[in-house]
Design a protein around this motif. Structure first.
Motif, PDB file in Angstrom:
ATOM      1  N   HIS A  95       0.844  -1.190   0.000  1.00  0.00           N
ATOM      2  CA  HIS A  95       0.000   0.000   0.000  1.00  0.00           C
ATOM      3  C   HIS A  95       0.886   1.248   0.000  1.00  0.00           C
ATOM      4  N   GLN A 129       0.797   3.924   1.556  1.00  0.00           N
ATOM      5  CA  GLN A 129       1.086   4.410   2.905  1.00  0.00           C
ATOM      6  C   GLN A 129       1.746   3.337   3.767  1.00  0.00           C
ATOM      7  N   LYS A 130       2.056   2.210   3.143  1.00  0.00           N
ATOM      8  CA  LYS A 130       2.751   1.102   3.805  1.00  0.00           C
ATOM      9  C   LYS A 130       1.985   0.592   5.022  1.00  0.00           C
ATOM     10  N   LEU A 131       0.669   0.548   4.866  1.00  0.00           N
ATOM     11  CA  LEU A 131      -0.187   0.050   5.939  1.00  0.00           C
ATOM     12  C   LEU A 131      -0.587  -1.401   5.719  1.00  0.00           C
ATOM     13  N   TRP A 174       2.558  -6.091  12.536  1.00  0.00           N
ATOM     14  CA  TRP A 174       1.760  -6.650  11.457  1.00  0.00           C
ATOM     15  C   TRP A 174       0.862  -7.793  11.889  1.00  0.00           C
ATOM     16  N   THR A 222      -1.085  -6.577   7.511  1.00  0.00           N
ATOM     17  CA  THR A 222      -1.832  -5.359   7.828  1.00  0.00           C
ATOM     18  C   THR A 222      -1.317  -4.763   9.123  1.00  0.00           C
ATOM     19  N   ASP A 223      -1.001  -3.492   9.103  1.00  0.00           N
ATOM     20  CA  ASP A 223      -0.594  -2.787  10.317  1.00  0.00           C
ATOM     21  C   ASP A 223      -1.763  -2.866  11.301  1.00  0.00           C
ATOM     22  N   VAL A 280      -4.392   0.103  12.185  1.00  0.00           N
ATOM     23  CA  VAL A 280      -5.361   0.721  11.284  1.00  0.00           C
ATOM     24  C   VAL A 280      -6.784   0.345  11.679  1.00  0.00           C
ATOM     25  N   SER A 326     -10.136  -0.372   6.038  1.00  0.00           N
ATOM     26  CA  SER A 326      -8.897  -0.641   5.315  1.00  0.00           C
ATOM     27  C   SER A 326      -9.154  -1.519   4.097  1.00  0.00           C
TER      28      SER A 326
END
Length: 245
Positions: free
Chosen positions: A10, A12-14, A59, A78-79, A82, A87
């Motif tokens: 992603h 935004q690196k999320l 993660w 996935t972070d 969030v 998401s």
């Protein structure tokens, strides 16, 4: 820092994911509890779809398989911080899996500390070595020459002129996927020929330039450590993200 390998990250690196089996195997090797669960599930011989998940660093890691073969096998990252319902992952996993992810998120939120942030996700292909997330190096002569050929700069990097000097060729790789254009930046290097050794080759690669332009200083330092010269003005002119927006 350890790295999970992804096919998509992603902006935004999320979140990210991969469907490449070799990358999934590499990722599983970093998370033994998840690898053990996957192995035990596969060993039951039930041949039905299944999902396993855990939390590593920041993660939530989700593994899905059809239980029969490697087709449809995926791994998502996935972070955990969030809002899961809002998401992209909410559209990629089942409602049941999303619910289980929320449970993990709730439990983890109360115990997570910044010192636990020891994993990141990155692009990286076979033969490349990770310097930093989305910045890699390759020192396999044949792989470098194959890339140079694909990028139409092979004559430039293999020129025998001044073979006793290091030569650096900047090149870009454009990958189109529908309306999405991804640009990867390369510095292909021919190392100096000496009295006892033939010239060798290497490359630095900055993946997804538009979303990783902040790595320009790391790119420059890595190139200089390899003996190449870095001209920021030339780099900015050739690889300015505005050109591809």
């Amino acid at each position: 820092m350890q790295f999970f390998l992804a096919d998509y990250i992603h902006p935004q690196k999320l979140m990210g994911y991969t469907t490449e089996i070799s990358k999934i195997a590499s990722n599983l090797s970093l998370v033994k509890p998840l690898a053990d669960n996957v192995k035990e599930k596969a060993a039951t011989g039930q041949h039905t779809p299944f999902t396993q998940m855990t939390v590593s660093g920041r993660w939530i890691v989700v593994y899905t398989a059809n239980g029969v073969n490697d087709e449809d096998t995926m791994m998502y990252f996935t972070d955990f911080r969030v809002e899961l319902d809002a998401s992209a992952i909410s559209h990629m996993v089942s409602a049941n899996s999303l619910g289980n992810m929320k449970v993990l998120q709730f439990r983890y939120d109360g115990v997570y500390k910044d010192t636990m942030d020891v994993f990141d996700i990155t692009y990286c292909n076979t033969g490349e070595r990770i310097l930093k997330s989305n910045l890699v190096v390759c020192d396999s002569d044949q792989q470098v020459l194959d890339v140079a050929k694909a990028l139409n700069v092979l004559p430039m990097i293999t020129s025998v002129k001044d073979s006793d000097k290091i030569k650096v060729v900047m090149a870009d790789e454009k990958i189109e996927d529908g309306d999405i254009l991804t640009v990867n930046a390369f510095a292909l290097i021919r190392f100096a020929k000496t009295a006892t050794e033939q010239a060798g080759f290497g490359y630095l690669k900055l993946y997804d330039l538009t979303n990783n332009y902040a790595l320009i200083d790391d790119f420059a330092k890595a190139l200089e450590q390899l003996g190449g010269k870095f001209d920021r003005a030339v780099f900015v002119e050739k690889f300015n993200p505005v050109r591809w927006n």
